[in-house]
Design a protein around this motif. Structure first.
Motif, short mmCIF file in Angstrom:
data_model
loop_
_atom_site.label_atom_id
_atom_site.label_comp_id
_atom_site.label_asym_id
_atom_site.label_seq_id
_atom_site.Cartn_x
_atom_site.Cartn_y
_atom_site.Cartn_z
N GLY A 1 38.63 39.94 48.81
CA GLY A 1 38.89 38.71 49.58
C GLY A 1 39.15 37.53 48.66
O GLY A 1 40.11 36.77 48.85
N ARG A 2 38.30 37.42 47.62
CA ARG A 2 38.46 36.31 46.65
C ARG A 2 39.75 36.45 45.83
O ARG A 2 40.33 35.45 45.43
CB ARG A 2 37.28 36.32 45.67
N CYS B 1 35.97 33.54 50.95
CA CYS B 1 36.04 34.62 51.94
C CYS B 1 35.86 34.07 53.36
O CYS B 1 34.84 33.42 53.64
CB CYS B 1 34.96 35.66 51.64
N LEU C 1 34.32 41.77 49.09
CA LEU C 1 34.33 40.31 48.90
C LEU C 1 35.17 39.93 47.67
O LEU C 1 35.87 38.91 47.68
CB LEU C 1 32.91 39.77 48.76
N VAL D 1 36.72 38.52 56.54
CA VAL D 1 36.50 39.24 55.28
C VAL D 1 35.02 39.66 55.19
O VAL D 1 34.71 40.81 54.83
CB VAL D 1 36.89 38.37 54.06
N ASP E 1 29.47 33.38 49.39
CA ASP E 1 30.07 34.50 50.13
C ASP E 1 29.10 35.69 50.16
O ASP E 1 29.00 36.40 51.15
CB ASP E 1 31.39 34.93 49.48
N ALA F 1 42.23 38.59 54.39
CA ALA F 1 42.39 37.36 53.61
C ALA F 1 43.86 36.96 53.52
O ALA F 1 44.20 35.95 52.89
CB ALA F 1 41.80 37.55 52.21
#
Ligand code: FPP
Ligand code: MG
Length: 330
Positions: free
Chosen positions: A55-56, A62, A52, A66, A12, A186
Motif C-alpha cells: 500500500g505504501r 494506507c 501495508l 488497504v 498504519d 491503493a
C-alpha cells in the motif's frame, strides 16, 4: 528485522492492529477466550506487513481498504493454520499447544471458520470485486494445495513441478493476494501490479522453501519440530534434492521403504528411525544445499521485480525482507 518495517509503517501498523482485534470480537465467551489465546501466541504477522508495505509503495499512506486487505490476509492465514493443525494432528505450533490440543479439533475448525468469515466480511463491506476475486481464488488455491499434497503423499511420486504447485497454492498464493489486493486498493498501475505480483510470488515461494528446510535442520533450533514432513510422506525440497543427487538404487530404495511405512499403525520408534534416516540421507546427498540454491534463485527474482520502486524508503524494507528470507531462523 520485522520490527523495523513495523516501526516504519507507524500509524498504519497501529490501524491494522486495531481493526484486526475488533474484527474477531464476538459475544460468545468461548470464542473470545480462544481468540485471546491466539493473540497471545500470534506469529510474525508477515502477510499484513507485506500488504501495508505494498500500500505504501503505491501511495504514501494506507487507506481504509488497504488496511482491510491486510487484516483479511492475517485472518485467512490463521484460519488456514487452525484447519491445518487438525489435518496434520499437530500438538504444537509456535512452541505452544495448538488450539486443537488445548481445546479440541472441533473448536480449532470452528474458530478457523469464524476468522475466515470475519475476513470475508471485512472485504465484502468496502472492497471492490477485484479484491474479492483475488481472495476467492486464493482460498481455492489453499485447499487445492493441501489436497494435492495429500494426493502426492499417497502416490509418493512428487516431482519438482508438483512441489512448486503445492507451495504456490499453500503459501505463495496468500502472499500474492495480500500484496496485490492492497496494491490494487491503493490505486496501483498495471506495471506496479505486475511488479508486486512477481515480488510476492517469488517471496512466498522462498518463504515456504525455507520452512521446508527447517524441517531438515535440527541444528537451527527454530522451535519447530524436525523430521515431521517425511513421516507424513510430504516429499519437500530438501528431500527432492536428495532424490536428485543420490544414485538411483539409494533413492528408490528409500522411497520403497517409505511406501511400506504406515504412520498410523507404526510404533513411535519406527517414526523416529525413518525420520532420522531421511535426515542423514538428505545431509549426505546435499539436499539442503540444493534447496538453499533453489531458494536463493527465488530471492534473486523477487529482488529483480523491485526495480519499479527503486530507491524509495519502502523499497529498502522490501529489499531487506527479501534478503532476510534467505537466512531467517524462524
Ligand atoms: C501449513 O502448512 C498450511 C498451510 C500453509 C495452508 C493450509 C490450508 C488449508 C488447511 C486449507 C483450508 C483453508 C482455509 C482458509 C480454511 P504445513 O503443514 O506445511 O506447515 P506447518 O508446519 O506450519 O503446519
Ligand atoms: Mg501443518
Amino acid at each position: 528485522m520485522y520490527r523495523r518495517a513495523k516501526e516504519y509503517l507507524g500509524s498504519d501498523w497501529l490501524a491494522f492492529q486495531e481493526m484486526f482485534r475488533e474484527s474477531i470480537h464476538s459475544d460468545v465467551l468461548l470464542i473470545n477466550q480462544v481468540n485471546a489465546y491466539l493473540l497471545e501466541h500470534s506469529g510474525k504477522q508477515l502477510r499484513p506487513l507485506l500488504a501495508l508495505l505494498a500500500g505504501r509503495a503505491i501511495s504514501g499512506v494506507c487507506n481504509d481498504r488497504v488496511v482491510r486487505c491486510a487484516v483479511a490476509s492475517e485472518l485467512l492465514h490463521t484460519a488456514s493454520l487452525l484447519h491445518d493443525d487438525v489435518a496434520d494432528d499437530s500438538p504444537i505450533r509456535r512452541g505452544s499447544p495448538t488450539v486443537m490440543a488445548l481445546y479440541s479439533p472441533s473448536v480449532s475448525v470452528l474458530i478457523g471458520d469464524f476468522w475466515l468469515s470475519r475476513g470475508i466480511d471485512l472485504i465484502l463491506m468496502k472492497c471492490d470485486n477485484q479484491v474479492i476475486g483475488y481472495y476467492a481464488r486464493c482460498l481455492a488455491d489453499l485447499v487445492e494445495g493441501e489436497m494435492l499434497q495429500l494426493e502426492k503423499a499417497g502416490s509418493l511420486d512428487t516431482t519438482m513441478e508438483d512441489y512448486r504447485t503445492i507451495i504456490y497454492c499453500k503459501t505463495a498464493s496468500l502472499f500474492k493476494a495480500a500484496m496485490m489486493t492492497a496494491a490494487h486498493s491503493a490505486g496501483a498501475s498495471a506495471e506496479q501490479m505486475q511488479a508486486i505480483e512477481s515480488y510476492s510470488f517469488h517471496l512466498g515461494m522462498a518463504f515456504q522453501m525455507m520452512d521446508d528446510i527447517f524441517d531438515y535442520s535440527p541444528q537451527l533450533n527454530t522451535g519447530k519440530p524436525v523430521g515431521v514432513d517425511i513421516v507424513e510422506k510430504k516429499l519437500t525440497l530438501p528431500f527432492l534434492g536428495f532424490l536428485h543427487n543420490a544414485p538411483r538404487d539409494v533413492s528408490s530404495g528409500f522411497v520403497e521403504r517409505l511406501r511400506k511405512f504406515d504412520m498410523n499403525s507404526c510404533k513411535e520408534e519406527e517414526k523416529k528411525l525413518i525420520s532420522s534416516e531421511a535426515l542423514s540421507l538428505v545431509e549426505r546427498y546435499k539436499g539442503l544445499e540444493y534447496a538453499q540454491e533453489c531458494l536463493d534463485r527465488e530471492i534473486g527474482k523477487a529482488l529483480e521485480s523491485l526495480s519499479e520502486f527503486n530507491d524509495s524508503p519502502v523499497w529498502e524494507h522490501l529489499v531487506a525482507l527479501a534478503q532476510h528470507m534467505s537466512v531467517r531462523k524462524r
